[in-house]
Write a protein that holds these residues in place. Structure first.
Motif, PDB file in Angstrom:
ATOM      1  N   ILE A   1       4.722  10.234  -6.762  1.00 51.28           N
ATOM      2  CA  ILE A   1       5.785  10.546  -7.725  1.00 51.28           C
ATOM      3  C   ILE A   1       5.186  10.996  -9.050  1.00 51.28           C
ATOM      4  O   ILE A   1       5.635  11.983  -9.663  1.00 51.28           O
ATOM      5  CB  ILE A   1       6.698   9.327  -7.922  1.00 51.28           C
ATOM      6  N   ASP A   2       4.150  10.285  -9.526  1.00 52.61           N
ATOM      7  CA  ASP A   2       3.494  10.665 -10.775  1.00 52.61           C
ATOM      8  C   ASP A   2       2.867  12.054 -10.661  1.00 52.61           C
ATOM      9  O   ASP A   2       2.946  12.870 -11.589  1.00 52.61           O
ATOM     10  CB  ASP A   2       2.420   9.634 -11.144  1.00 52.61           C
ATOM     11  N   ARG A   3       2.236  12.322  -9.506  1.00 52.14           N
ATOM     12  CA  ARG A   3       1.595  13.631  -9.319  1.00 52.14           C
ATOM     13  C   ARG A   3       2.633  14.756  -9.319  1.00 52.14           C
ATOM     14  O   ARG A   3       2.438  15.809  -9.938  1.00 52.14           O
ATOM     15  CB  ARG A   3       0.814  13.631  -8.009  1.00 52.14           C
ATOM     16  N   LEU A   4       3.749  14.525  -8.629  1.00 53.53           N
ATOM     17  CA  LEU A   4       4.792  15.543  -8.564  1.00 53.53           C
ATOM     18  C   LEU A   4       5.457  15.762  -9.922  1.00 53.53           C
ATOM     19  O   LEU A   4       5.821  16.896 -10.275  1.00 53.53           O
ATOM     20  CB  LEU A   4       5.837  15.144  -7.523  1.00 53.53           C
ATOM     21  N   LYS A   5       5.602  14.687 -10.705  1.00 50.21           N
ATOM     22  CA  LYS A   5       6.155  14.833 -12.051  1.00 50.21           C
ATOM     23  C   LYS A   5       5.247  15.707 -12.909  1.00 50.21           C
ATOM     24  O   LYS A   5       5.708  16.601 -13.633  1.00 50.21           O
ATOM     25  CB  LYS A   5       6.324  13.458 -12.700  1.00 50.21           C
ATOM     26  N   SER A   6       3.940  15.445 -12.844  1.00 48.57           N
ATOM     27  CA  SER A   6       2.982  16.242 -13.608  1.00 48.57           C
ATOM     28  C   SER A   6       3.010  17.702 -13.166  1.00 48.57           C
ATOM     29  O   SER A   6       2.993  18.624 -13.993  1.00 48.57           O
ATOM     30  CB  SER A   6       1.572  15.661 -13.433  1.00 48.57           C
ATOM     31  N   LEU A   7       3.065  17.917 -11.854  1.00 46.37           N
ATOM     32  CA  LEU A   7       3.118  19.285 -11.329  1.00 46.37           C
ATOM     33  C   LEU A   7       4.396  19.982 -11.776  1.00 46.37           C
ATOM     34  O   LEU A   7       4.380  21.169 -12.132  1.00 46.37           O
ATOM     35  CB  LEU A   7       3.045  19.247  -9.799  1.00 46.37           C
ATOM     36  N   ASN A   8       5.496  19.258 -11.781  1.00 44.76           N
ATOM     37  CA  ASN A   8       6.771  19.836 -12.203  1.00 44.76           C
ATOM     38  C   ASN A   8       6.729  20.258 -13.669  1.00 44.76           C
ATOM     39  O   ASN A   8       7.255  21.313 -14.043  1.00 44.76           O
ATOM     40  CB  ASN A   8       7.892  18.829 -11.975  1.00 44.76           C
ATOM     41  N   GLU A   9       6.088  19.433 -14.525  1.00 39.32           N
ATOM     42  CA  GLU A   9       5.967  19.789 -15.936  1.00 39.32           C
ATOM     43  C   GLU A   9       5.117  21.038 -16.117  1.00 39.32           C
ATOM     44  O   GLU A   9       5.457  21.925 -16.910  1.00 39.32           O
ATOM     45  CB  GLU A   9       5.358  18.616 -16.706  1.00 39.32           C
TER      46      GLU A   9
ATOM     47  N   LYS B   1       0.836  -1.209   0.000  1.00 39.36           N
ATOM     48  CA  LYS B   1       0.000   0.000   0.000  1.00 39.36           C
ATOM     49  C   LYS B   1       0.873   1.263   0.000  1.00 39.36           C
ATOM     50  O   LYS B   1       0.600   2.222  -0.719  1.00 39.36           O
ATOM     51  CB  LYS B   1      -0.913  -0.016   1.225  1.00 39.36           C
ATOM     52  N   ASP B   2       1.938   1.226   0.809  1.00 34.21           N
ATOM     53  CA  ASP B   2       2.852   2.378   0.846  1.00 34.21           C
ATOM     54  C   ASP B   2       3.540   2.582  -0.498  1.00 34.21           C
ATOM     55  O   ASP B   2       3.723   3.720  -0.956  1.00 34.21           O
ATOM     56  CB  ASP B   2       3.904   2.173   1.943  1.00 34.21           C
ATOM     57  N   LEU B   3       3.928   1.473  -1.135  1.00 34.07           N
ATOM     58  CA  LEU B   3       4.587   1.588  -2.435  1.00 34.07           C
ATOM     59  C   LEU B   3       3.658   2.187  -3.480  1.00 34.07           C
ATOM     60  O   LEU B   3       4.068   3.025  -4.296  1.00 34.07           O
ATOM     61  CB  LEU B   3       5.074   0.206  -2.893  1.00 34.07           C
ATOM     62  N   LYS B   4       2.386   1.769  -3.460  1.00 27.44           N
ATOM     63  CA  LYS B   4       1.421   2.328  -4.411  1.00 27.44           C
ATOM     64  C   LYS B   4       1.212   3.816  -4.167  1.00 27.44           C
ATOM     65  O   LYS B   4       1.125   4.612  -5.098  1.00 27.44           O
ATOM     66  CB  LYS B   4       0.089   1.578  -4.294  1.00 27.44           C
ATOM     67  N   PHE B   5       1.126   4.192  -2.893  1.00 34.97           N
ATOM     68  CA  PHE B   5       0.935   5.608  -2.557  1.00 34.97           C
ATOM     69  C   PHE B   5       2.137   6.439  -3.005  1.00 34.97           C
ATOM     70  O   PHE B   5       1.978   7.520  -3.588  1.00 34.97           O
ATOM     71  CB  PHE B   5       0.730   5.753  -1.049  1.00 34.97           C
ATOM     72  N   MET B   6       3.341   5.915  -2.745  1.00 40.67           N
ATOM     73  CA  MET B   6       4.542   6.645  -3.145  1.00 40.67           C
ATOM     74  C   MET B   6       4.634   6.768  -4.655  1.00 40.67           C
ATOM     75  O   MET B   6       5.025   7.812  -5.185  1.00 40.67           O
ATOM     76  CB  MET B   6       5.779   5.939  -2.589  1.00 40.67           C
ATOM     77  N   SER B   7       4.266   5.708  -5.374  1.00 42.50           N
ATOM     78  CA  SER B   7       4.284   5.759  -6.838  1.00 42.50           C
ATOM     79  C   SER B   7       3.295   6.789  -7.358  1.00 42.50           C
ATOM     80  O   SER B   7       3.589   7.552  -8.286  1.00 42.50           O
ATOM     81  CB  SER B   7       3.954   4.374  -7.401  1.00 42.50           C
ATOM     82  N   SER B   8       2.103   6.834  -6.738  1.00 38.87           N
ATOM     83  CA  SER B   8       1.101   7.828  -7.130  1.00 38.87           C
ATOM     84  C   SER B   8       1.590   9.242  -6.861  1.00 38.87           C
ATOM     85  O   SER B   8       1.400  10.155  -7.672  1.00 38.87           O
ATOM     86  CB  SER B   8      -0.205   7.563  -6.372  1.00 38.87           C
TER      87      SER B   8
END
Length: 267
Positions: A133-141, A124-131
């Motif tokens: 990371i994806d959100r932060l990548k999108s925000l960074n773009e 569950k923690d790994l899924k949350f961290m992966s989500s």
């Protein structure tokens, strides 16, 4: 020693461990002595009861005993609380496994449940961290695009301010040069000044027709618009000098005409 036997040792011992606090034993350690064919093997001495299950299993795997003696001691009172020897042989294991198998003990089941629960929490923690990371990548773009737009807007603003300053310096001089004409009114409006009426001497100068005058003014205005910033600044300085002395116009024209004649003769 089979798995069923070692689980039995752990299950019985864990049940006894739960009773110690009720008996007033708060600091308890255990000893575990392993035997094979009557020979003493390695042992566990005065280990904390919280580590009972993993230690006993690890030693059982490494020693492969046919007998194990378990002892529990109270550290504060330095006294033996409980002791039991577990004994079995291979033939007994085979018979009992086929006829009296009772499954895992309570301690083993609890441990398996805890292990499975920890694994689920980890996933569950790994899924949350992966989500995340994806959100932060999108925000960074998105932020990167915003920075690019802001930089482009800033460059455009600097260019506008630069040309505005150049034109602002040139417009007052141009307005004076076109005094009395509609062009002067427009230039004065853009420069933020009011046109000052000034009488222009017309000594021996023939008035041009209104249409011709307008055409000339439009040509001059159009020519000024094609100038570079440097040329426009030079034109401003030139017009400022002409404003001081209108006769400078004749001298400039004579100079240009003479240069043209010299070039023609050289050809």
């Amino acid at each position: 020693m089979t798995k069923r036997k070692i689980y039995q040792v752990i299950e019985v011992s864990q049940k006894m461990i739960k009773t110690f606090p009720k008996q007033g034993h708060n600091r308890v350690v255990f000893n575990a002595t392993f035997f094979r064919n009557g020979k003493k093997l390695n042992s566990i001495d005065e280990a904390m009861v919280s580590n009972f299950s993993p230690l006993v299993r690890n030693y059982e795997k490494s020693e492969n005993p046919d007998k194990v003696k378990i002892e529990f001691k109270d550290l504060d009172k330095n006294s033996l609380i409980w002791s039991k020897t577990f004994l079995w042989n291979e033939s007994e294991d085979s018979t009992n496994t086929s006829s009296n198998f009772s499954g895992l003990g309570e301690a083993e089941v609890n441990e398996l449940v805890q292990r499975k629960f920890a694994e689920m929490e980890k996933n569950k923690d790994l899924k949350f961290m992966s989500s995340e990371i994806d959100r932060l990548k999108s925000l960074n773009e998105d932020l990167a695009f915003q920075v690019q737009d802001m930089e482009a807007s800033l460059d455009a603003k600097k260019q506008i301010e630069y040309y505005t300053n150049i034109i602002g310096m040139a417009l007052p001089g141009l307005a004076k040069f076109f005094t009395g004409s509609p062009v002067a009114n427009a230039i004065n409006f853009l420069a933020g000044t009011e046109e000052q009426p000034k009488t222009i001497e017309q000594n021996n100068i023939k008035e041009n027709s209104p249409e011709q005058r307008e055409t000339i003014l439009e040509m001059i205005s159009g020519f000024c618009q094609t100038m570079s910033n440097q040329e426009l600044g030079t034109m401003y300085l030139l017009l400022s000098e002409i404003e001081k002395d209108r006769n400078s116009l004749k001298r400039i024209l004579e100079f240009i005409t003479q240069q043209s004649l010299v070039q023609t003769e050289n050809q």
